[in-house]
Design an enzyme around this catalytic site. Structure first.
Site, PDB file in Angstrom:
ATOM      1  N   ASN A 119       0.798  -1.221   0.000  1.00 55.44           N
ATOM      2  CA  ASN A 119       0.000   0.000   0.000  1.00 55.44           C
ATOM      3  C   ASN A 119       0.835   1.278   0.000  1.00 55.44           C
ATOM      4  O   ASN A 119       0.347   2.327  -0.415  1.00 55.44           O
ATOM      5  CB  ASN A 119      -0.916  -0.018   1.234  1.00 55.44           C
ATOM      6  CG  ASN A 119      -1.613   1.287   1.462  1.00 55.44           C
ATOM      7  OD1 ASN A 119      -2.544   1.633   0.760  1.00 55.44           O
ATOM      8  ND2 ASN A 119      -1.158   2.029   2.464  1.00 55.44           N
ATOM      9  N   TYR A 131       2.789  10.769 -10.887  1.00 52.71           N
ATOM     10  CA  TYR A 131       1.943   9.938 -10.032  1.00 52.71           C
ATOM     11  C   TYR A 131       1.050   9.028 -10.874  1.00 52.71           C
ATOM     12  O   TYR A 131       0.926   7.831 -10.608  1.00 52.71           O
ATOM     13  CB  TYR A 131       1.104  10.834  -9.122  1.00 52.71           C
ATOM     14  CG  TYR A 131       0.256  10.077  -8.116  1.00 52.71           C
ATOM     15  CD1 TYR A 131       0.837   9.216  -7.201  1.00 52.71           C
ATOM     16  CD2 TYR A 131      -1.122  10.259  -8.069  1.00 52.71           C
ATOM     17  CE1 TYR A 131       0.069   8.532  -6.263  1.00 52.71           C
ATOM     18  CE2 TYR A 131      -1.903   9.583  -7.135  1.00 52.71           C
ATOM     19  CZ  TYR A 131      -1.294   8.720  -6.239  1.00 52.71           C
ATOM     20  OH  TYR A 131      -2.062   8.047  -5.322  1.00 52.71           O
TER      21      TYR A 131
END
Length: 255
Positions: A86, A156
């Site tokens: 994560n 990103y």
């Protein structure tokens, strides 16, 4: 108790989606190893879990640190059944504004970090499966922006697209070992990354409203809503899912 006695490693467990996942996993019966580059944050989360958890400081972009952390989990908890990769972060900027240092930093964590965690968890999983049977599970955190794109986040977006693709590659490579690999793709979520964007916004209220407006539900997700999807993918409830990316974005991708 969908994860009863499953040793579950969660990276980025010190805050946001990772913290929520650690808490829900423990409530589902898992024995949780909280990994975070902020060791104190990992300790704090581990101390709140429904059953005692392990906390380790780990920078997922440092392969030696990841290898040591996975060995430590296996040594202290006996096995690894589930990996929730994560940990990640975001940076602003179009491709024309993103420096080489920016690229190196975000690729190191968001892509190499996911790969390093899998690289060093899979042999531990596979060894236990060969001896005892059963299976293993990896859940990667991608993002819905890998599907829809977003303004001013080129690096990103690229890294989360890479996680989406890497999930499928890993699923193919390791299915025969009894390891299922899937990903969750959150939409805008009230997390530490969200807070950092708010802090930089000229008008935080307008920024929040603009993010919420990207979904027909007109709000951002809470970390627990993403965590519930991760628990589903980590459990046997998703036993016939492989190489899938589960979009949890309040309808952003269809809006």
């Amino acid at each position: 108790m969908r994860l009863r006695d499953k040793v579950t490693v969660i990276t980025g467990a010190g805050a946001g989606i990772g913290r929520a996942t650690a808490r829900l996993a423990a409530e589902a019966g898992a024995i949780v190893a909280c990994l975070d580059r902020d060791g104190a944050a990992a300790e704090a989360v581990a101390g709140t879990l429904a059953r005692p958890g392990l906390a380790l400081e780990c920078d997922v972009g440092d392969e030696a640190a990841v290898a040591a952390a996975m060995r430590a989990v296996a040594g202290r908890l006996g096995r690894i059944d589930v990996l929730c990769a994560n940990a990640g972060f975001g940076i602003q900027g179009a491709v024309t504004e993103t420096t080489e240092a920016d690229w190196d930093a975000i690729l190191r964590v968001n892509v190499k970090g996911v790969a390093f965690c899998a690289k060093h968890a899979i042999p531990i999983m596979a060894d236990r499966i060969a001896r005892e049977g059963g299976g293993g599970v990896i859940v990667n955190t991608a993002s819905n922006i890998a599907i829809v794109g977003i303004r001013d986040r080129a690096a990103y977006v690229a890294t989360k697209g890479a996680v989406d693709a890497l999930t499928r590659a890993m699923a193919i490579d390791h299915a025969a070992q009894g390891i299922r690999v899937n990903a969750v793709a959150p939409g805008p979520t009230a997390s530490s990354y969200f807070d950092s964007m708010l802090a930089r916004a000229n008008d935080p209220a307008a920024f929040t409203a603009a993010l919420a407006a990207r979904s027909p539900m007109n709000r951002v997700a809470q970390p627990e809503e993403i965590a519930r999807a991760i628990i589903f993918l980590a459990s046997d409830d998703s036993s016939f899912m492989l190489g899938a990316t589960l979009v949890v974005d309040g309808g952003h991708a269809i809006w």
